[in-house]
Enzyme design. Structure first.
Site, PDB file in Angstrom:
ATOM      1  N   PRO A   2       0.830  -1.217   0.000  1.00  0.00           N
ATOM      2  CA  PRO A   2       0.000   0.000   0.000  1.00  0.00           C
ATOM      3  C   PRO A   2       0.860   1.260   0.000  1.00  0.00           C
ATOM      4  O   PRO A   2       1.829   1.350   0.728  1.00  0.00           O
ATOM      5  CB  PRO A   2      -0.783  -0.108   1.317  1.00  0.00           C
ATOM      6  CG  PRO A   2      -0.703  -1.540   1.722  1.00  0.00           C
ATOM      7  CD  PRO A   2       0.586  -2.048   1.166  1.00  0.00           C
ATOM      8  N   ARG A 280      15.144  -0.845  -6.019  1.00  0.00           N
ATOM      9  CA  ARG A 280      13.796  -1.237  -6.451  1.00  0.00           C
ATOM     10  C   ARG A 280      13.763  -1.402  -7.968  1.00  0.00           C
ATOM     11  O   ARG A 280      14.409  -0.662  -8.702  1.00  0.00           O
ATOM     12  CB  ARG A 280      12.762  -0.170  -6.055  1.00  0.00           C
ATOM     13  CG  ARG A 280      12.695   0.119  -4.565  1.00  0.00           C
ATOM     14  CD  ARG A 280      12.212  -1.078  -3.748  1.00  0.00           C
ATOM     15  NE  ARG A 280      10.881  -1.514  -4.141  1.00  0.00           N
ATOM     16  CZ  ARG A 280       9.754  -0.991  -3.638  1.00  0.00           C
ATOM     17  NH1 ARG A 280       9.793  -0.012  -2.768  1.00  0.00           N
ATOM     18  NH2 ARG A 280       8.583  -1.460  -4.018  1.00  0.00           N
TER      19      ARG A 280
END
Ligand code: ZN
Length: 290
Positions: A2, A280
């Site tokens: 989230p 990432r």
């Protein structure tokens, strides 16, 4: 995981259901109790379970705020400053129900870890499939230094000025732009999904060194971050994996993503390139993003 729009929706969903109600009782799952007994503070961080229970029971939930990807359940009078800080981790979800059977998806219902019984008889339930989420009682926000490090909320009035100032300090100016904008001291709540989308819309490569961007381009990028977060909120958040709102519903933003996890650029049809930036995975188009 989230991000800001999803956490904002959880906040908006919870507020009308629980604000003004008193926490009468708190119970924990066997899994959480066993982990704490074994010295691992699963889900409830900071003090032990007994201390957490003692601190929050019989306190009114006066309001809920969001700061970056944290939820802040304010307890008691504002001047007391007490709160429960919650982070959803990968798979955390909050529900408000009369009975646990109302949580329709097995995997959420089977991973309920904390139940707050409220003064109207309803249950405020925290479920977390992978248990990377956490909550802790804080006597004040100052008691948790990571909160103070968080940069401006993207919708704050002076957020652009503080964003530009942060990008020009050496710690970030020599970093790839994507790594910089994903750091929560530069701007709150811009995680991998929304950073990927904003960079695509701005036509900026995630690997571009921050100090190689013109002021104009940085301003444009800021506006795209704000826009894409607004769009995410309007679409109910994105449910790439396990995000659910308070009513158990998935968001719709994943349908609107143009670059995140795509294989073909929607503008020029080039194959999307993947690279690791700041730890990432980043998706980008080498033709449209420079
Ligand atoms: Zn392209």
């Amino acid at each position: 995981m989230p991000e800001l729009p999803e956490v904002e929706h959880v906040k908006r969903g919870l507020s009308p259901k629980i604000e003004g109600l008193t926490i009468q009782d708190v119970t924990f799952s066997e899994t959480v109790i066993k982990a704490h007994d074994a010295g691992r503070k699963a889900v409830v961080k900071g003090e032990g379970l007994d201390s957490f229970k003692y601190a929050v029971e019989n306190r009114v939930i006066s309001s809920i705020d969001r700061r970056s990807k944290y939820l802040l359940f304010r307890l008691g009078e504002a001047e007391e400053g007490m709160l429960i800080l919650s982070h959803l981790g990968m798979t955390g979800a909050w529900f408000v129900v009369e009975e646990l059977g109302e949580i329709l998806e097995d995997r959420f219902r089977n991973h309920v870890h904390v139940i707050f019984t409220l003064s109207n008889g309803q249950k405020l339930v925290y479920s977390d499939i992978r248990r990377f989420g956490e909550m802790r009682f804080l006597p004040s926000e100052e008691a948790h230094p990571p909160l103070a490090e968080i940069g401006p909320e993207p919708f704050d009035e002076d957020a652009d000025i503080r964003f530009l100032a942060a990008l020009s300090i050496p710690k970030f100016s020599r970093k790839p732009i994507k790594e910089a904008i994903m750091h929560h001291s530069v701007i709150a709540g811009c995680g991998n999904i929304y950073a990927t989308e904003a960079l695509f819309k701005a036509g900026v490569s995630p690997k571009r060194r921050t100090d190689r961007l013109s002021l104009k381009k940085k301003k444009e990028l800021f506006q795209h971050i704000v826009d894409v977060l607004h769009e995410g909120i309007a679409a109910g958040g994105s449910s790439i994996s396990d995000y659910r709102n308070v009513n158990g519903e998935a968001g719709g933003m994943q349908e609107r993503l143009q670059m995140y996890a795509k294989s073909v650029c929607p503008v020029c049809q080039s194959p999307v390139k993947k690279a690791v930036v700041g730890g990432r995975t980043s998706h980008y188009c080498t033709t449209c993003q420079r």
